[in-house]
Enzyme design. Sequence first.
Site, PDB file in Angstrom:
ATOM      1  N   GLY A 164     -36.465   1.175  33.767  1.00 36.29           N
ATOM      2  CA  GLY A 164     -36.646   1.032  32.336  1.00 36.29           C
ATOM      3  C   GLY A 164     -36.752   2.413  31.710  1.00 36.29           C
ATOM      4  O   GLY A 164     -37.261   3.347  32.333  1.00 36.29           O
ATOM      5  N   CYS A 165     -36.261   2.571  30.483  1.00 34.78           N
ATOM      6  CA  CYS A 165     -36.273   3.899  29.856  1.00 34.78           C
ATOM      7  C   CYS A 165     -37.698   4.384  29.590  1.00 34.78           C
ATOM      8  O   CYS A 165     -38.019   5.555  29.820  1.00 34.78           O
ATOM      9  CB  CYS A 165     -35.450   3.901  28.579  1.00 34.78           C
ATOM     10  SG  CYS A 165     -35.871   2.597  27.400  1.00 34.78           S
ATOM     11  N   ASN A 166     -38.577   3.503  29.131  1.00 38.15           N
ATOM     12  CA  ASN A 166     -39.969   3.881  28.939  1.00 38.15           C
ATOM     13  C   ASN A 166     -40.647   4.197  30.268  1.00 38.15           C
ATOM     14  O   ASN A 166     -41.443   5.138  30.381  1.00 38.15           O
ATOM     15  CB  ASN A 166     -40.736   2.758  28.235  1.00 38.15           C
ATOM     16  CG  ASN A 166     -40.239   2.479  26.836  1.00 38.15           C
ATOM     17  OD1 ASN A 166     -39.674   3.353  26.190  1.00 38.15           O
ATOM     18  ND2 ASN A 166     -40.435   1.262  26.363  1.00 38.15           N
ATOM     19  N   THR A 221     -39.755   7.652  31.526  1.00 38.71           N
ATOM     20  CA  THR A 221     -40.434   8.713  30.779  1.00 38.71           C
ATOM     21  C   THR A 221     -41.849   8.927  31.313  1.00 38.71           C
ATOM     22  O   THR A 221     -42.263  10.060  31.578  1.00 38.71           O
ATOM     23  CB  THR A 221     -40.482   8.367  29.277  1.00 38.71           C
ATOM     24  OG1 THR A 221     -39.177   8.005  28.833  1.00 38.71           O
ATOM     25  CG2 THR A 221     -40.970   9.550  28.472  1.00 38.71           C
TER      26      THR A 221
END
Length: 342
Positions: free
Chosen positions: A148-150, A153
């Site tokens: 997932g992109c979050n 991060t």
Amino acid sequence: MTHNIAILGASGYTGAELIRLIATHPDMSIAALSADRKAGMEMADVFPHLRHLALPKLVKIDEIDFAQIDLCFCALPHKTSQDVISKLPKTLKIVDLSADFRLRDAAEYEAWYGNPHTALEQQAEAVYGLTEFYRDDIKSARLVAGTGCNAATGQYALRPLIEKKLIDLDEIIIDLKTGVSGAGRSLKENLLHAELSEGAHPYGIGGTHRHLAEFDQEFSAIAGRPVKVQFTPHLLPANRGIVATIYVKGDAQAIHEAFAATYVDEPFVEVLPLGQAPSTRHIRGSNFVHLGVTGDRIEGRSIIVCALDNLTKGSSGQALQNANLMLGLEETAGLMLAPVFP
């Protein structure tokens, strides 16, 4: 040798981003593009910014001859992805951009995504796609599950610190802001310009956001004990980019040294000088991660800021980086584009 590539779900944002990146790749050729509702259309009509490229027409998945494909990117919605991938040839290399294969525990997947997993054989062989930390496994994988992109991060900021025992595991707060493209291209009322512009709002409050499942899985595995972080994402009136401000109990100098040591040889992770914080404007459209740390005014506490582009390093760029490894190519191929500024 040029490798033939297929992109399933090419009419979405991550599909378009994959095309943009692969267009500059010296060793890949796009041989097939699929879409469901837009099958039969030219990509130039779906995404006019790609009209300068000679691309195959969009087709249905069952029209693709996978015997001619070396690697397939699957940019389909959750649940659809597992149904499609379970029917693809067992020898085909696949990079999946959905959430369907990120979680190792099928019960956890059902709890977070609300439906039982229907491709358990493929789930068991999938390798988690955070490239910098799973590089050796990715090289020999047949199926890689993009993060997932979050979740990506937060992990760039916290994995090295958990591994080196530099922070209090029970006092981690992730306050994250993300651009609207992370919600996909489907029409949604809350994403209309009049509903979204000139404001920002939190969502997934109280531990309901699905990317928490990845934090739980990965951080607990590193620590050897359950780790649960506080995490609240906020939707910004911006197209691209994620910036996470993370509050931890730990020494800023030691944290900065850990980042520098961990990422010294990583081509896409830039550690800023101590005391500097990154911005989404400096990573837009690129595969780079910018990471900074500052000491807090409260003794023994630190503030970490991590920024990346959700469509590139958070999704399609990460997928291409993994595909390069799977095909034995230069890891950075097609990915050294500078950020777009201003």
